[in-house]
Design a protein around this motif. Structure first.
Motif, PDB file in Angstrom:
ATOM      1  N   SER A 267      15.913 -16.860  -7.537  1.00 16.61           N
ATOM      2  CA  SER A 267      15.347 -16.671  -8.880  1.00 16.61           C
ATOM      3  C   SER A 267      15.807 -15.364  -9.519  1.00 16.61           C
ATOM      4  N   GLY A 268      16.756 -14.658  -8.880  1.00 16.44           N
ATOM      5  CA  GLY A 268      17.296 -13.448  -9.471  1.00 16.44           C
ATOM      6  C   GLY A 268      16.485 -12.194  -9.212  1.00 16.44           C
ATOM      7  N   HIS A 269      15.799 -12.116  -8.058  1.00 13.25           N
ATOM      8  CA  HIS A 269      15.000 -10.932  -7.713  1.00 13.25           C
ATOM      9  C   HIS A 269      15.475 -10.339  -6.389  1.00 13.25           C
ATOM     10  N   VAL A 270      16.793 -10.185  -6.234  1.00  9.98           N
ATOM     11  CA  VAL A 270      17.341  -9.680  -4.984  1.00  9.98           C
ATOM     12  C   VAL A 270      16.941  -8.230  -4.753  1.00  9.98           C
ATOM     13  N   VAL A 271      16.987  -7.414  -5.804  1.00 10.67           N
ATOM     14  CA  VAL A 271      16.645  -5.998  -5.663  1.00 10.67           C
ATOM     15  C   VAL A 271      15.183  -5.832  -5.250  1.00 10.67           C
ATOM     16  N   GLU A 272      14.295  -6.588  -5.890  1.00  4.56           N
ATOM     17  CA  GLU A 272      12.883  -6.484  -5.540  1.00  4.56           C
ATOM     18  C   GLU A 272      12.639  -6.983  -4.122  1.00  4.56           C
ATOM     19  N   ALA A 273      13.397  -8.000  -3.689  1.00  7.50           N
ATOM     20  CA  ALA A 273      13.275  -8.475  -2.310  1.00  7.50           C
ATOM     21  C   ALA A 273      13.731  -7.401  -1.329  1.00  7.50           C
ATOM     22  N   SER A 274      14.819  -6.697  -1.656  1.00  7.75           N
ATOM     23  CA  SER A 274      15.289  -5.631  -0.761  1.00  7.75           C
ATOM     24  C   SER A 274      14.245  -4.523  -0.653  1.00  7.75           C
ATOM     25  N   LEU A 275      13.532  -4.256  -1.748  1.00  8.64           N
ATOM     26  CA  LEU A 275      12.486  -3.228  -1.726  1.00  8.64           C
ATOM     27  C   LEU A 275      11.416  -3.566  -0.693  1.00  8.64           C
ATOM     28  N   GLY A 276      11.123  -4.863  -0.537  1.00  4.48           N
ATOM     29  CA  GLY A 276      10.109  -5.271   0.438  1.00  4.48           C
ATOM     30  C   GLY A 276      10.449  -4.818   1.845  1.00  4.48           C
ATOM     31  N   TYR A 277      11.725  -4.890   2.213  1.00  6.29           N
ATOM     32  CA  TYR A 277      12.118  -4.489   3.562  1.00  6.29           C
ATOM     33  C   TYR A 277      12.327  -2.991   3.677  1.00  6.29           C
ATOM     34  N   PHE A 278      12.518  -2.302   2.541  1.00  4.22           N
ATOM     35  CA  PHE A 278      12.516  -0.842   2.572  1.00  4.22           C
ATOM     36  C   PHE A 278      11.120  -0.299   2.863  1.00  4.22           C
ATOM     37  N   ILE A 279      10.096  -0.899   2.230  1.00  3.88           N
ATOM     38  CA  ILE A 279       8.740  -0.369   2.403  1.00  3.88           C
ATOM     39  C   ILE A 279       8.029  -0.966   3.612  1.00  3.88           C
ATOM     40  N   ASN A 280       8.673  -1.935   4.286  1.00  2.00           N
ATOM     41  CA  ASN A 280       8.039  -2.545   5.453  1.00  2.00           C
ATOM     42  C   ASN A 280       7.637  -1.534   6.526  1.00  2.00           C
ATOM     43  N   PRO A 281       8.503  -0.536   6.884  1.00  2.00           N
ATOM     44  CA  PRO A 281       8.067   0.444   7.890  1.00  2.00           C
ATOM     45  C   PRO A 281       6.822   1.210   7.476  1.00  2.00           C
ATOM     46  N   LEU A 282       6.699   1.508   6.180  1.00  2.00           N
ATOM     47  CA  LEU A 282       5.525   2.232   5.693  1.00  2.00           C
ATOM     48  C   LEU A 282       4.270   1.367   5.813  1.00  2.00           C
ATOM     49  N   VAL A 283       4.401   0.083   5.484  1.00  2.00           N
ATOM     50  CA  VAL A 283       3.269  -0.831   5.617  1.00  2.00           C
ATOM     51  C   VAL A 283       2.890  -0.998   7.081  1.00  2.00           C
ATOM     52  N   THR A 284       3.883  -1.063   7.963  1.00  2.00           N
ATOM     53  CA  THR A 284       3.612  -1.188   9.397  1.00  2.00           C
ATOM     54  C   THR A 284       2.815   0.004   9.904  1.00  2.00           C
TER      55      THR A 284
END
Length: 341
Positions: free
Chosen positions: A77-94
Motif C-alpha cells: 500500500s506504499g508504506h515501506v518507510v513506516e513499516a521500516s520504522l516499526g522494526y527500528f523501534i522494536n528494540p525500544l518496545v521490547t
C-alpha cells in the motif's frame, strides 16, 4: 530480509490476505521438508504433551499472523518507510515490555533511550497527523512474539513449524473458500504467479534458518548490530526505490529513533566489554595464585594426593566466589540484542 519489500509487490493482483494465507501454508511445507531431511521430530511429541507450551505456541502464531499481515499490506500500500520504522523501534518496545511485564531494571542509558524513542513517536505523530499505527503495530506484535517465543523455548525451525501448523488449517480453509468463490489468483494468473505465491514459504523460512545458523557462529553483539541492517535497507528502499515522501518532521522523528538506538547499542557494547574484562581479570587472578610449597605433613593432616578439605582452594584454579572483588561482575547486566522476523 531487508529486500522483502521488493518481493511482495510481485504477488499482485493477489491481496494482502491471500498472500498471507499462502505464506502460512507454504511456510509449513518448507519447514516440514527441512525437518524430514534433518530428522528432528522428537520435539513434536514432547510439545503435544505440554498444554501450556501449546497455548503459548498458539499465541505466538496469532501474534505473528498480525505482524505478517500488517507488513504485507503496508508494503503493497506504499508504506515501506513506516513499516521500516516499526522494526527500528522494536528494540525500544521490547525493553519497555521487559520493564512493565517482567519487572526488569534498566540502566540510566537505557532509560534515556526509551525516553528518546517515546519523543520520536510524538514527533512522528505530529508529522503524520496521526499516530504511526503501522509502525506501532509491527513493533508491539513482534516484541510480543519475541516474549512468547522466549517462554516457549524451541529452536528456530521447530518453533516456526509449530506456529505454521497452528496457522495451516485456517489459512488453507480461507484459500479454498477464495477458490470456490472464484476470487483466488493462484490458478488464474498463470504458473509464474503460482510459483511466486508458493515461494512465500521459502522467503519466510530461509532467512530464519540462516539466522539460526549465524547465531551459533557470530558473537551476540555483532549479531545484534547486523539485525539493524534489515530496517535500514527497507528505509532506503522506501525512499530511493518506491519514492515515498520524507518531510522534515519525519526526518526529525527518525533521527530521534536512531539516536535512541545508538544509545542502546553503545550501552550494550560497553556493558559486554566491561563484563568480559571483569571475568577475564578474575580468571587471571585465579591462575596467578601462588603455588603452595611442599612441607612435611603435620600430625593429623591429610596425606598427599587426597582431596582437599571442603572450602580449601586448589592451586591454579580460579578463586572461589567471594574470594576476590575483581572476580565478581559489578552488577553489569547481559546484553539483549534486537530481533527480526
Amino acid at each position: 530480509m531487508g529486500a522483502r519489500p521488493l518481493f511482495w509487490p510481485l504477488l499482485k493482483p493477489a491481496g494482502a490476505t491471500e498472500i498471507l494465507a499462502h505464506r502460512m501454508v507454504w511456510s509449513l511445507a518448507f519447514v516440514a521438508v527441512a525437518l524430514l531431511i534433518v530428522r528432528r521430530w522428537a520435539w513434536a511429541g514432547e510439545l503435544l504433551r505440554q498444554p501450556r507450551k501449546l497455548a503459548l505456541v498458539t499465541v505466538a502464531a496469532a501474534v505473528i499472523t498480525v505482524n505478517w499481515g500488517v507488513y504485507i499490506w503496508a508494503v503493497n500500500s506504499g508504506h515501506v518507510v513506516e513499516a521500516s520504522l516499526g522494526y527500528f523501534i522494536n528494540p525500544l518496545v521490547t525493553i519497555a515490555m521487559g520493564v512493565l511485564l517482567l519487572k526488569e531494571r534498566l540502566r540510566p542509558v537505557q532509560w534515556a533511550a526509551v525516553g528518546t524513542g517515546f519523543a520520536a513517536v510524538v514527533v512522528l505523530t505530529v508529522g503524520y497527523g496521526r499516530p504511526p499505527w503501522i509502525s506501532l503495530c509491527l513493533a508491539f506484535s513482534f516484541a510480543t512474539y519475541g516474549l512468547v517465543k522466549k517462554k516457549v523455548n524451541l529452536g528456530g525451525i521447530e518453533s516456526l513449524t509449530a506456529e505454521t501448523a497452528v496457522q495451516f488449517l485456517p489459512a488453507l480453509g480461507y484459500l479454498l473458500w477464495l477458490t470456490a468463490r472464484g476470487d483466488s489468483t493462484f490458478s488464474t494468473e498463470g504458473p509464474g504467479h503460482a510459483l511466486l505465491l508458493a515461494a512465500t514459504g521459502l522467503v519466510t523460512a530461509l532467512p530464519l534458518v540462516c539466522f539460526g545458523a549465524a547465531a551459533i557462529r557470530v558473537p551476540l553483539s555483532t549479531l545484534g548490530l547486523l539485525q539493524y541492517l534489515a530496517p535500514v535497507f527497507q528505509f532506503l528502499l522506501g525512499i530511493l526505490y518506491f519514492g515515498e515522501a520524507m518531510p522534515p518532521e519525519r526526518w526529525a522523528g527518525f533521527a530521534l529513533v536512531w539516536l535512541a538506538l545508538t544509545l542502546l547499542t553503545w550501552d550494550a557494547l560497553r556493558t559486554a566489554r566491561r563484563t568480559a574484562r571483569v571475568l577475564r581479570a578474575g580468571i587471571e587472578a585465579g591462575t596467578k595464585a601462588p603455588v603452595a610449597k611442599s612441607v612435611p605433613a603435620a600430625p593429623g593432616a591429610s596425606a598427599p594426593g587426597t582431596p582437599a578439605a571442603p572450602g580449601a582452594s586448589t592451586p591454579g584454579t580460579p578463586a572461589a566466589p567471594g574470594a576476590s572483588a575483581a572476580a565478581r561482575p559489578s552488577g553489569a547486566e547481559a546484553d539483549t540484542a534486537p530481533v527480526k522476523p
